[in-house]
Design an enzyme around this catalytic site. Structure first.
Site, PDB file in Angstrom:
ATOM      1  N   SER A 204       0.806  -1.327  -0.099  1.00  0.00           N
ATOM      2  CA  SER A 204       0.137   0.055  -0.176  1.00  0.00           C
ATOM      3  C   SER A 204       0.932   1.232   0.308  1.00  0.00           C
ATOM      4  O   SER A 204       0.301   2.276  -0.400  1.00  0.00           O
ATOM      5  CB  SER A 204      -1.050   0.027   1.276  1.00  0.00           C
ATOM      6  OG  SER A 204      -0.217  -0.021   2.626  1.00  0.00           O
ATOM      7  N   HIS A 232      -5.885  -4.445  -0.530  1.00  0.00           N
ATOM      8  CA  HIS A 232      -5.732  -3.137  -1.481  1.00  0.00           C
ATOM      9  C   HIS A 232      -6.001  -3.801  -2.646  1.00  0.00           C
ATOM     10  O   HIS A 232      -5.504  -3.306  -3.880  1.00  0.00           O
ATOM     11  CB  HIS A 232      -4.406  -2.391  -1.439  1.00  0.00           C
ATOM     12  CG  HIS A 232      -4.364  -1.694  -0.071  1.00  0.00           C
ATOM     13  ND1 HIS A 232      -4.801  -0.432   0.087  1.00  0.00           N
ATOM     14  CD2 HIS A 232      -3.778  -1.851   1.097  1.00  0.00           C
ATOM     15  CE1 HIS A 232      -4.822   0.065   1.137  1.00  0.00           C
ATOM     16  NE2 HIS A 232      -4.161  -0.797   1.863  1.00  0.00           N
ATOM     17  N   LYS A 263     -12.374  -1.481   3.333  1.00  0.00           N
ATOM     18  CA  LYS A 263     -11.903  -0.617   2.222  1.00  0.00           C
ATOM     19  C   LYS A 263     -12.565  -0.154   1.024  1.00  0.00           C
ATOM     20  O   LYS A 263     -13.607   0.060   1.149  1.00  0.00           O
ATOM     21  CB  LYS A 263     -10.361  -1.027   2.056  1.00  0.00           C
ATOM     22  CG  LYS A 263      -9.328  -0.984   3.003  1.00  0.00           C
ATOM     23  CD  LYS A 263      -7.955  -1.155   2.590  1.00  0.00           C
ATOM     24  CE  LYS A 263      -7.080  -1.571   3.848  1.00  0.00           C
ATOM     25  NZ  LYS A 263      -6.822  -0.615   4.887  1.00  0.00           N
TER      26      LYS A 263
HETATM   27  N1  PLP Z   1      -3.424  -5.618   5.519  1.00  0.00           N
HETATM   28  C1  PLP Z   1      -2.890  -4.691   4.830  1.00  0.00           C
HETATM   29  C2  PLP Z   1      -2.559  -4.825   3.627  1.00  0.00           C
HETATM   30  C3  PLP Z   1      -3.961  -3.421   5.012  1.00  0.00           C
HETATM   31  O1  PLP Z   1      -3.626  -2.377   4.175  1.00  0.00           O
HETATM   32  C4  PLP Z   1      -4.827  -3.236   6.358  1.00  0.00           C
HETATM   33  C5  PLP Z   1      -5.144  -2.153   6.632  1.00  0.00           C
HETATM   34  O2  PLP Z   1      -4.697  -0.840   6.604  1.00  0.00           O
HETATM   35  C6  PLP Z   1      -4.997  -4.487   6.869  1.00  0.00           C
HETATM   36  C7  PLP Z   1      -4.530  -5.683   6.458  1.00  0.00           C
HETATM   37  C8  PLP Z   1      -6.017  -4.411   8.167  1.00  0.00           C
HETATM   38  O3  PLP Z   1      -7.128  -4.398   7.629  1.00  0.00           O
HETATM   39  P1  PLP Z   1      -8.430  -3.797   8.616  1.00  0.00           P
HETATM   40  O4  PLP Z   1      -8.768  -2.504   8.481  1.00  0.00           O
HETATM   41  O5  PLP Z   1      -9.506  -4.796   8.192  1.00  0.00           O
HETATM   42  O6  PLP Z   1      -7.925  -4.142  10.005  1.00  0.00           O
END
Ligand code: PLP
Length: 417
Positions: A204, A232, A263
């Site tokens: 990200s 993402h 998201k």
């Molecule tokens: N994995 C990635 C690559 C993320 O960007 C995020 C959130 O920023 C998460 C996991 C965590 O997701 P959640 O907001 O559902 O806890």
């Protein structure tokens, strides 16, 4: 005197609490560290939004609407009226929440329906819901891997994967970012019983993509499993939004997918693991964030259900975010900016210097464009950037307005000519 200090004083006067000195010490220790974070210029202040999440928002202290280019609202569904209405309907029918974890008395028919729809969307056997993808990542490695096993993790994986792996007892190996030679060397030398390769599908901070097809190839060669975090990617990346495995032409070949409902998929909250039915059944027995945390509330489940229906019926929004992304990337590159990543709505505008990135973002805001500067330690030293995130809900006019503002500020700060 703050309400908190008054409570401390009263408790002290009552003679029942003796923690005042310890609390003073805690405040001093944390206060010093906070001052250090501020001095380093890495303190994260939160802008307070006073509208719903959308491409146009209002923030506290201003009546003006600003154009928002920094949410993970890739499909623009976070305030979609049909979704909000359905959420209201299920809130009324099923109540505010379950007051329970899933296995005691917290599983409703809608939880099972959402799990099935997600499995159908990804073409998998079954799905398990979590309160977040952070929880899904925290709960998987420890549950399935033993000291006999080995996990191979990209060094730039998301913090939740890193934390999840820390909790497990398997042999932990980190490979260089997207470096297949390094991964192959480690796989070749491993004597792990189960070998699990773990990677973000899309990283990200850079908007770059895991070389999934070649990872799958290595996995086959060395008899390893592949785990991908698709936060993402799910819903909007790949021709029909099936994610990185679709983008890289290896649909169905990844063993385990973790992703988020927080998201693109409506932006409420929730996460999941989808994959083989034995894995999902096992996680229901052993995964600690699932076993020991409350059920997703019905209004949130409703968001997931409605979004899944929309995505199963049409990939129009997916195509729109992709064409908006092309429009932004092409014009910005033509204007002389360096945009990191590939074909992804995360478009990092590379600036290098941290202060420049922060000044650039401030200047953009005065022109009504909300973007955020990222600098060390979130990204490496000297690689500060403004991370622009494109949504299907942005109009072409809004994208052009952002590009215009970037060009104006870029020229005034001598980033471009
Ligand atoms: N994995 C990635 C690559 C993320 O960007 C995020 C959130 O920023 C998460 C996991 C965590 O997701 P959640 O907001 O559902 O806890």
């Amino acid at each position: 005197m703050s309400a908190f200090s008054k409570i401390l004083l009263l408790r002290g006067a009552g003679g029942r609490h003796y923690s005042a000195a310890a609390q003073t010490q805690l405040r001093e220790i944390l206060g010093t560290q906070l001052a250090g974070i501020k001095d380093a210029g890495t303190f994260k202040a939160e802008r307070i939004i006073t509208s719903s999440q959308s491409t146009q928002i209002t923030v506290q202290g201003s009546e003006k609407r600003i154009l928002n280019f920094c949410a993970n609202n890739y499909l623009g569904l976070a305030n979609n009226p049909e979704i909000v209405e359905y959420s209201r309907t299920l809130l009324e029918k099923y109540g505010a929440g379950l007051s329970s974890v899933r296995f005691i008395c917290g599983t409703q028919d809608i939880h099972k329906q959402l799990e099935q729809k997600i499995a159908q969307f990804h073409g998998r056997e079954d799905t398990i819901l979590y309160a977040s993808c952070f929880d899904a990542n925290a709960g998987i490695f420890e549950a399935i891997l033993t000291p006999e096993d080995a996990v191979f993790s990209d060094e730039l994986n998301h913090a939740s994967i890193i934390d999840g792996i820390r909790l497990c007892k398997a042999k932990k190996q980190r490979y260089k970012h997207r470096d297949l030679a390094d991964l192959e060397r480690q796989l070749r030398e491993s004597d792990g019983r189960l070998k699990l390769i773990a990677t973000d599908g899309v990283f990200s901070m850079d908007g770059n993509i895991a070389p999934l097809a070649r990872i799958v190839e290595l996995a086959k060669k060395y008899d390893a499993l592949v785990f991908v975090d698709e936060c993402h990617a799910t819903g909007f990346f790949g021709a029909t939004g099936r994610g990185t495995e679709e983008y890289d032409n290896v649909m169905g070949e990844v063993d385990i997918i973790n992703s988020t409902l927080g998201k693109a998929l409506g932006g409420a909250s929730g996460g999941y693991t989808t994959g083989p039915s034995e894995l999902i059944s096992f996680l229901r027995q052993k995964s600690r964030p699932y076993l020991f945390s409350n059920t997703l509330p019905p209004a949130v489940v409703a968001v997931g259900l409605k979004v899944m229906d929309m995505l199963l019926a049409s990939s129009e929004l997916t195509q729109r975010v992709q064409s908006n992304t092309q429009r932004f990337r092409t014009a910005m590159t033509k204007a002389g900016f360096t945009i990191a990543g590939e074909n992804h709505p995360i478009c990092p505008v590379m600036l290098g210097d941290a202060r420049l990135a922060s000044k650039f973002a401030d200047e953009m805001l005065t022109r009504g464009i909300y973007v955020i500067g990222f600098s060390y330690p979130v990204v490496p030293q000297g690689k500060a950037r403004i991370r622009v995130q494109i949504s299907a809900a942005h109009t072409e006019a809004e994208i052009d307005q952002a590009i215009g503002a970037f060009i104006e500020v870029g020229r005034s700060l001598k980033v471009i000519q």
